[in-house]
Design a protein around this motif. Structure first.
Motif, mmCIF file in Angstrom:
data_model
loop_
_atom_site.group_PDB
_atom_site.id
_atom_site.type_symbol
_atom_site.label_atom_id
_atom_site.label_comp_id
_atom_site.label_asym_id
_atom_site.label_seq_id
_atom_site.Cartn_x
_atom_site.Cartn_y
_atom_site.Cartn_z
ATOM 1 N N MET A 37 0.858 -1.184 0.000
ATOM 2 C CA MET A 37 0.000 0.000 0.000
ATOM 3 C C MET A 37 0.891 1.230 0.000
ATOM 4 S SD MET A 37 -2.831 -0.917 2.894
ATOM 5 C CE MET A 37 -2.000 -2.132 3.897
ATOM 6 N N GLN A 38 0.406 2.281 -0.633
ATOM 7 C CA GLN A 38 1.136 3.546 -0.599
ATOM 8 C C GLN A 38 0.147 4.696 -0.668
ATOM 9 O OE1 GLN A 38 3.843 3.515 -3.871
ATOM 10 N NE2 GLN A 38 2.272 3.818 -5.407
ATOM 11 N N GLY A 39 0.613 5.869 -0.345
ATOM 12 C CA GLY A 39 -0.232 7.055 -0.418
ATOM 13 C C GLY A 39 -1.338 7.047 0.614
ATOM 14 N N GLU A 40 -2.528 7.473 0.199
ATOM 15 C CA GLU A 40 -3.660 7.604 1.113
ATOM 16 C C GLU A 40 -4.035 6.288 1.785
ATOM 17 O OE1 GLU A 40 -7.097 9.677 -0.361
ATOM 18 O OE2 GLU A 40 -5.833 11.066 -1.496
ATOM 19 N N GLU A 41 -3.978 5.210 1.042
ATOM 20 C CA GLU A 41 -4.312 3.895 1.598
ATOM 21 C C GLU A 41 -3.361 3.539 2.743
ATOM 22 O OE1 GLU A 41 -5.507 -0.422 -0.220
ATOM 23 O OE2 GLU A 41 -3.793 0.601 -1.126
ATOM 24 N N ALA A 42 -2.076 3.738 2.526
ATOM 25 C CA ALA A 42 -1.084 3.465 3.562
ATOM 26 C C ALA A 42 -1.234 4.441 4.725
ATOM 27 C CB ALA A 42 0.328 3.537 2.979
ATOM 28 N N ASP A 43 -1.478 5.708 4.421
ATOM 29 C CA ASP A 43 -1.663 6.699 5.490
ATOM 30 C C ASP A 43 -2.838 6.332 6.386
ATOM 31 O OD1 ASP A 43 0.513 8.278 4.778
ATOM 32 O OD2 ASP A 43 -0.693 9.595 3.490
ATOM 33 N N SER A 44 -3.920 5.860 5.796
ATOM 34 C CA SER A 44 -5.090 5.451 6.587
ATOM 35 C C SER A 44 -4.747 4.294 7.509
ATOM 36 C CB SER A 44 -6.239 5.046 5.669
ATOM 37 O OG SER A 44 -6.723 6.152 4.969
ATOM 38 N N PHE A 45 -4.002 3.322 6.971
ATOM 39 C CA PHE A 45 -3.577 2.178 7.787
ATOM 40 C C PHE A 45 -2.694 2.653 8.938
ATOM 41 C CE2 PHE A 45 -0.899 -1.296 9.060
ATOM 42 C CZ PHE A 45 -1.722 -2.407 9.007
ATOM 43 N N ILE A 46 -1.727 3.489 8.645
ATOM 44 C CA ILE A 46 -0.798 3.995 9.657
ATOM 45 C C ILE A 46 -1.528 4.847 10.692
ATOM 46 C CG2 ILE A 46 1.231 5.456 10.035
ATOM 47 C CD1 ILE A 46 2.201 4.430 7.201
ATOM 48 N N ASP A 47 -2.488 5.658 10.261
ATOM 49 C CA ASP A 47 -3.280 6.460 11.193
ATOM 50 C C ASP A 47 -4.074 5.564 12.148
ATOM 51 O OD1 ASP A 47 -2.322 8.792 10.066
ATOM 52 O OD2 ASP A 47 -4.152 9.177 8.877
ATOM 53 N N GLU A 48 -4.654 4.501 11.618
ATOM 54 C CA GLU A 48 -5.395 3.557 12.463
ATOM 55 C C GLU A 48 -4.463 2.861 13.450
ATOM 56 O OE1 GLU A 48 -8.602 1.676 14.083
ATOM 57 O OE2 GLU A 48 -8.649 3.229 12.559
ATOM 58 N N LEU A 49 -3.280 2.516 12.993
ATOM 59 C CA LEU A 49 -2.270 1.906 13.858
ATOM 60 C C LEU A 49 -1.906 2.844 15.012
ATOM 61 C CD1 LEU A 49 0.098 -0.062 14.522
ATOM 62 C CD2 LEU A 49 1.369 1.071 12.713
ATOM 63 N N LYS A 50 -1.679 4.104 14.695
ATOM 64 C CA LYS A 50 -1.326 5.084 15.722
ATOM 65 C C LYS A 50 -2.486 5.308 16.699
ATOM 66 C CE LYS A 50 2.137 7.478 12.979
ATOM 67 N NZ LYS A 50 2.497 8.720 12.286
ATOM 68 N N ALA A 51 -3.702 5.355 16.185
ATOM 69 C CA ALA A 51 -4.874 5.538 17.045
ATOM 70 C C ALA A 51 -5.028 4.362 18.009
ATOM 71 C CB ALA A 51 -6.127 5.694 16.196
ATOM 72 N N MET A 52 -4.776 3.169 17.510
ATOM 73 C CA MET A 52 -4.890 1.980 18.353
ATOM 74 C C MET A 52 -3.858 1.999 19.480
ATOM 75 S SD MET A 52 -4.765 -2.016 17.176
ATOM 76 C CE MET A 52 -6.281 -2.005 16.252
ATOM 77 N N THR A 53 -2.625 2.375 19.164
ATOM 78 C CA THR A 53 -1.584 2.387 20.200
ATOM 79 C C THR A 53 -1.766 3.560 21.170
ATOM 80 O OG1 THR A 53 -0.037 3.510 18.704
ATOM 81 C CG2 THR A 53 0.114 1.098 18.853
ATOM 82 N N ARG A 54 -2.400 4.637 20.719
ATOM 83 C CA ARG A 54 -2.728 5.734 21.658
ATOM 84 C C ARG A 54 -3.841 5.301 22.608
ATOM 85 N NH1 ARG A 54 -2.182 9.140 17.207
ATOM 86 N NH2 ARG A 54 -4.423 9.104 16.865
ATOM 87 N N ARG A 55 -4.812 4.609 22.077
ATOM 88 C CA ARG A 55 -5.941 4.170 22.907
ATOM 89 C C ARG A 55 -5.523 3.110 23.918
ATOM 90 N NH1 ARG A 55 -11.993 2.308 21.157
ATOM 91 N NH2 ARG A 55 -12.687 1.951 23.272
ATOM 92 N N TYR A 56 -4.612 2.226 23.503
ATOM 93 C CA TYR A 56 -4.123 1.153 24.369
ATOM 94 C C TYR A 56 -2.610 1.312 24.522
ATOM 95 C CZ TYR A 56 -8.643 -0.778 23.045
ATOM 96 O OH TYR A 56 -9.980 -0.953 22.810
ATOM 97 N N PRO A 57 -2.161 2.120 25.467
ATOM 98 C CA PRO A 57 -0.724 2.399 25.613
ATOM 99 C C PRO A 57 0.140 1.164 25.874
ATOM 100 C CG PRO A 57 -2.024 3.914 26.950
ATOM 101 C CD PRO A 57 -2.966 2.894 26.405
ATOM 102 N N SER A 58 -0.450 0.104 26.410
ATOM 103 C CA SER A 58 0.331 -1.113 26.667
ATOM 104 C C SER A 58 0.595 -1.899 25.385
ATOM 105 C CB SER A 58 -0.391 -2.016 27.674
ATOM 106 O OG SER A 58 -1.599 -2.517 27.113
ATOM 107 N N LEU A 59 -0.044 -1.516 24.296
ATOM 108 C CA LEU A 59 0.071 -2.231 23.025
ATOM 109 C C LEU A 59 1.235 -1.688 22.201
ATOM 110 C CD1 LEU A 59 -1.568 -4.374 21.421
ATOM 111 C CD2 LEU A 59 -2.800 -2.469 20.385
ATOM 112 N N ASP A 60 2.118 -2.580 21.764
ATOM 113 C CA ASP A 60 3.229 -2.127 20.923
ATOM 114 C C ASP A 60 2.762 -2.017 19.466
ATOM 115 O OD1 ASP A 60 4.397 -4.739 19.383
ATOM 116 O OD2 ASP A 60 3.646 -5.290 21.370
ATOM 117 N N GLU A 61 3.467 -1.213 18.692
ATOM 118 C CA GLU A 61 3.060 -0.928 17.309
ATOM 119 C C GLU A 61 3.029 -2.164 16.423
ATOM 120 O OE1 GLU A 61 5.512 2.235 15.691
ATOM 121 O OE2 GLU A 61 3.931 3.681 16.146
ATOM 122 N N TYR A 62 3.996 -3.066 16.574
ATOM 123 C CA TYR A 62 4.042 -4.228 15.694
ATOM 124 C C TYR A 62 2.836 -5.134 15.932
ATOM 125 C CZ TYR A 62 5.762 -7.866 12.663
ATOM 126 O OH TYR A 62 5.867 -8.767 11.639
#
Length: 87
Positions: free
Chosen positions: A46-71
């Protein structure tokens, strides 16, 4: 992988299924790319907007659950993509 909490139990289970299937994921926020490779299958890129959406969701998940690592979060998010593509 971080230790599962009550809140992240299902996320860890999804990540484990992804890893057990022989897949790995790599992402790069600076270049807006996400790459999913699975043994014996053509990968998903994935690249561009599709990848950005995935990465944004990843960041939101780790912000919501601080004990969760990014991988672990990335693996859990990539699981449904792999299931749709290869099953």
């Amino acid at each position: 992988m971080s230790k599962p909490t009550k809140a992240t139990k299902h996320i860890h289970q999804a990540a484990k299924r992804f890893k057990d299937s022989g897949c790995v994921i790599d992402w790069n926020s600076a270049f807006s790319t996400v790459n999913i490779d699975c043994e014996g299958e053509e990968g998903v890129f994935m690249q561009g907007e599709e990848a950005d959406s995935f990465i944004d969701e990843l960041k939101a998940m780790t912000r919501r659950y601080p004990s969760l690592d990014e991988y672990t979060a990335a693996c859990a998010l990539a699981g449904p993509i792999v299931e749709c593509m290869f099953n």
